[in-house]
Design a protein around this motif. Structure first.
Motif, PDB file in Angstrom:
ATOM      1  N   LEU A  28      58.236 119.238  -1.913  1.00 37.13           N
ATOM      2  CA  LEU A  28      58.711 118.044  -2.625  1.00 37.13           C
ATOM      3  C   LEU A  28      58.396 118.120  -4.112  1.00 37.13           C
ATOM      4  CD1 LEU A  28      57.891 115.103  -0.166  1.00 37.13           C
ATOM      5  CD2 LEU A  28      60.082 116.244  -0.591  1.00 37.13           C
ATOM      6  N   GLY A  29      57.254 118.695  -4.470  1.00 39.05           N
ATOM      7  CA  GLY A  29      56.933 118.874  -5.881  1.00 39.05           C
ATOM      8  C   GLY A  29      57.899 119.833  -6.566  1.00 39.05           C
ATOM      9  N   ILE A  30      58.261 120.902  -5.871  1.00 34.07           N
ATOM     10  CA  ILE A  30      59.245 121.845  -6.412  1.00 34.07           C
ATOM     11  C   ILE A  30      60.599 121.161  -6.570  1.00 34.07           C
ATOM     12  CG2 ILE A  30      60.491 123.991  -5.955  1.00 34.07           C
ATOM     13  CD1 ILE A  30      58.010 124.951  -4.446  1.00 34.07           C
ATOM     14  N   LEU A  31      60.986 120.408  -5.562  1.00 33.37           N
ATOM     15  CA  LEU A  31      62.278 119.718  -5.604  1.00 33.37           C
ATOM     16  C   LEU A  31      62.324 118.710  -6.741  1.00 33.37           C
ATOM     17  CD1 LEU A  31      64.949 119.572  -4.037  1.00 33.37           C
ATOM     18  CD2 LEU A  31      63.947 117.732  -2.669  1.00 33.37           C
ATOM     19  N   ALA A  32      61.226 117.985  -6.959  1.00 38.06           N
ATOM     20  CA  ALA A  32      61.190 117.001  -8.046  1.00 38.06           C
ATOM     21  C   ALA A  32      61.247 117.677  -9.404  1.00 38.06           C
ATOM     22  CB  ALA A  32      59.912 116.164  -7.929  1.00 38.06           C
TER      23      ALA A  32
ATOM     24  N   LYS B  11      65.835 132.951  -7.691  1.00 40.68           N
ATOM     25  CA  LYS B  11      64.852 133.998  -7.975  1.00 40.68           C
ATOM     26  C   LYS B  11      63.990 133.614  -9.166  1.00 40.68           C
ATOM     27  CE  LYS B  11      64.441 138.995  -8.511  1.00 40.68           C
ATOM     28  NZ  LYS B  11      65.164 140.289  -8.606  1.00 40.68           N
ATOM     29  N   VAL B  12      64.570 132.972 -10.163  1.00 41.71           N
ATOM     30  CA  VAL B  12      63.797 132.524 -11.327  1.00 41.71           C
ATOM     31  C   VAL B  12      62.726 131.529 -10.906  1.00 41.71           C
ATOM     32  CG1 VAL B  12      63.926 131.263 -13.503  1.00 41.71           C
ATOM     33  CG2 VAL B  12      65.659 132.976 -12.961  1.00 41.71           C
ATOM     34  N   ILE B  13      63.100 130.588 -10.037  1.00 40.82           N
ATOM     35  CA  ILE B  13      62.176 129.521  -9.651  1.00 40.82           C
ATOM     36  C   ILE B  13      61.137 130.020  -8.656  1.00 40.82           C
ATOM     37  CG2 ILE B  13      61.990 127.288  -8.497  1.00 40.82           C
ATOM     38  CD1 ILE B  13      64.747 126.620  -9.674  1.00 40.82           C
ATOM     39  N   TYR B  14      61.605 130.633  -7.564  1.00 38.43           N
ATOM     40  CA  TYR B  14      60.704 130.930  -6.450  1.00 38.43           C
ATOM     41  C   TYR B  14      59.967 132.261  -6.606  1.00 38.43           C
ATOM     42  CZ  TYR B  14      63.076 127.066  -4.205  1.00 38.43           C
ATOM     43  OH  TYR B  14      63.578 125.816  -3.923  1.00 38.43           O
ATOM     44  N   VAL B  15      60.421 133.143  -7.486  1.00 38.75           N
ATOM     45  CA  VAL B  15      59.732 134.417  -7.678  1.00 38.75           C
ATOM     46  C   VAL B  15      58.910 134.402  -8.958  1.00 38.75           C
ATOM     47  CG1 VAL B  15      60.026 136.900  -7.997  1.00 38.75           C
ATOM     48  CG2 VAL B  15      61.454 135.680  -6.357  1.00 38.75           C
TER      49      VAL B  15
ATOM     50  N   LEU C  31      58.414 126.285 -16.229  1.00 39.58           N
ATOM     51  CA  LEU C  31      59.856 126.439 -16.467  1.00 39.58           C
ATOM     52  C   LEU C  31      60.216 126.346 -17.937  1.00 39.58           C
ATOM     53  CD1 LEU C  31      61.338 124.342 -13.499  1.00 39.58           C
ATOM     54  CD2 LEU C  31      61.373 126.832 -13.786  1.00 39.58           C
ATOM     55  N   ARG C  32      59.303 125.828 -18.776  1.00 44.01           N
ATOM     56  CA  ARG C  32      59.559 125.757 -20.214  1.00 44.01           C
ATOM     57  C   ARG C  32      59.076 126.999 -20.954  1.00 44.01           C
ATOM     58  NH1 ARG C  32      57.123 120.448 -19.354  1.00 44.01           N
ATOM     59  NH2 ARG C  32      58.765 118.883 -19.077  1.00 44.01           N
TER      60      ARG C  32
ATOM     61  N   THR D 167      63.980 133.942 -20.780  1.00 40.69           N
ATOM     62  CA  THR D 167      64.446 135.338 -20.825  1.00 40.69           C
ATOM     63  C   THR D 167      65.028 135.756 -19.484  1.00 40.69           C
ATOM     64  OG1 THR D 167      62.736 135.846 -22.463  1.00 40.69           O
ATOM     65  CG2 THR D 167      63.758 137.708 -21.308  1.00 40.69           C
ATOM     66  N   ALA D 168      64.371 135.362 -18.398  1.00 39.18           N
ATOM     67  CA  ALA D 168      64.872 135.716 -17.066  1.00 39.18           C
ATOM     68  C   ALA D 168      66.231 135.087 -16.813  1.00 39.18           C
ATOM     69  CB  ALA D 168      63.866 135.265 -16.005  1.00 39.18           C
ATOM     70  N   ARG D 169      66.423 133.853 -17.259  1.00 38.88           N
ATOM     71  CA  ARG D 169      67.722 133.217 -17.090  1.00 38.88           C
ATOM     72  C   ARG D 169      68.781 133.856 -17.976  1.00 38.88           C
ATOM     73  NH1 ARG D 169      65.370 127.005 -17.017  1.00 38.88           N
ATOM     74  NH2 ARG D 169      65.161 126.811 -14.725  1.00 38.88           N
ATOM     75  N   ALA D 170      68.356 134.256 -19.178  1.00 42.65           N
ATOM     76  CA  ALA D 170      69.308 134.896 -20.090  1.00 42.65           C
ATOM     77  C   ALA D 170      69.790 136.240 -19.560  1.00 42.65           C
ATOM     78  CB  ALA D 170      68.668 135.082 -21.468  1.00 42.65           C
ATOM     79  N   LYS D 171      68.952 136.913 -18.776  1.00 45.87           N
ATOM     80  CA  LYS D 171      69.344 138.197 -18.183  1.00 45.87           C
ATOM     81  C   LYS D 171      70.291 138.031 -17.007  1.00 45.87           C
ATOM     82  CE  LYS D 171      65.217 140.841 -19.468  1.00 45.87           C
ATOM     83  NZ  LYS D 171      64.035 141.595 -18.973  1.00 45.87           N
ATOM     84  N   GLY D 172      70.549 136.789 -16.609  1.00 42.35           N
ATOM     85  CA  GLY D 172      71.496 136.534 -15.529  1.00 42.35           C
ATOM     86  C   GLY D 172      70.893 136.528 -14.144  1.00 42.35           C
TER      87      GLY D 172
END
Length: 352
Positions: free
Chosen positions: A144-148, A260-264, A243-244, A250-255
């Motif tokens: 729930l914390g991750i979802l929020a 994977k960005v969130i959970y890894v 997340l900030r 950078t990980a999001r910019a690499k596509g």
């Protein structure tokens, strides 16, 4: 052809080398150091517990002294029998010696049985509540914390924040009282009192396990609600901070895929502070179990210590407090080892 002596002489250095490799392991060295520090902590905790019990006014025999049928000679005999006529330093020395040499924590004046046997019969019940509470709290609060955090400022996030604020605003005894009132209205669907049913012995092995778990439901919920609310808010705040960070951008910019960005990448770093708190939370459940066990008549360690404290049964109280200190030490050690397993970059010992 090699002789047995030459073979044994070759095997000895290999055995020594294997032992050296084991004892050069940083994790093992850290565990040994922490256990040594834990023993020293328990020693000072035992002195503090004994001093607190000595500073408390009166003793166990005060209830007998108010009875007009009990003579002063009988009170003096009881004091000599239980060692209450000895100086405090002598009492502590005898108590500590019996623990170190025989594993004997003394004799319970209230229950008239060995304290070690009494504690061992109750500690498993409290550990059951604590472990079930941790499982329920973490399995609900973390997702729930991750979802929020992922859906920040959404309707779901606002609802979860209201729920977490409400959960933290209710003290444990209020939560236990409300659950007790609910259980009384739902009886016999929800059991109240003890940890087994009257027909427990007639059940199958699986039925006995389910019966105990069914009786543990309400006290476990009473322990979990407040912890769940705080852990869910902490998980949300930690994940938002991660997340900030620049490496997430950078990980999001690499596509990389968002999952994977969130959970890894993000979750692996955000959960570290929560694992650090795991040891403190595990030990805190012992103090919280006082309330849950009292309201639901659960035969655990918390209720035992509370009853012993009311009756001024010193050795039961001191053994219970020592058990709480042990849970704190073991919980923190397990949290550190789990933190090392989750994040291999963390060094438990300073490398030379």
């Amino acid at each position: 052809m090699t002789s047995p002596q030459s073979t044994s002489s070759k095997s000895k250095p290999r055995l020594v080398q294997s032992l050296l490799r084991v004892f050069q392991n940083d994790t093992l060295i850290y565990v040994i150091q922490r256990l040594g520090q834990g023993l020293l902590t328990l020693f000072f905790a035992s002195i503090l517990c004994f001093a607190v019990m000595q500073l408390a006014p009166g003793d166990f025999l005060d209830t007998y002294s108010q009875n007009p049928t009990v003579s002063q000679e009988m009170l003096d005999d009881l004091r000599r029998q239980y060692g209450l006529d000895q100086p405090p330093v002598t009492q502590y020395r005898l108590w500590l010696t019996s623990i170190l040499t025989q594993g004997d924590f003394g004799w319970s004046l209230m229950f008239q049985q060995n304290v070690s046997t009494l504690i061992s019969s109750r500690v498993a019940n409290t550990l059951l509540l604590s472990i079930l509470s941790l499982i329920i709290t973490w399995s609900i609060a973390i997702p729930l914390g991750i979802l929020a955090a992922v859906r920040q400022n959404s309707t779901l996030d606002r609802i979860l924040r209201v729920v977490s604020y409400g959960g933290q605003g209710f003290p444990s005894f209020i939560t236990a009282l409300l659950l007790l009132i609910l259980a009384q209205n739902l009886t016999p669907l929800v059991p109240v009192g003890n940890m087994t049913s009257v027909f427990h012995q007639d059940l199958s092995p699986l039925g006995k396990v389910l019966d105990v778990l069914w009786h543990a439901l309400l006290p476990t919920l009473a322990l979990s609600i407040t912890s769940f609310a705080g852990l869910q808010r902490l998980m949300r705040g930690q994940l938002l901070d991660v997340l900030r960070q620049d490496y997430i951008r950078t990980a999001r910019a690499k596509g990389l895929p968002e999952n994977k960005v969130i959970y890894v990448h993000a979750l692996r770093n955000a959960i570290n502070p929560l694992i650090t708190l795991l040891g403190f939370e595990f030990a805190a459940l012992l103090s919280g179990s006082f309330i849950a066990e009292f309201f639901f008549s659960w035969p655990g360690l918390g209720k035992l210590i509370l009853d012993a404290l009311r009756a001024q049964d010193p050795y039961v109280v001191m053994a219970g407090l020592m058990m709480g200190a042990t849970m704190l030490i073991v919980g923190n050690l397990l949290a550190d080892l789990l933190l090392k397993a989750v994040d291999p970059r963390i060094q438990l010992t300073n490398s030379k």
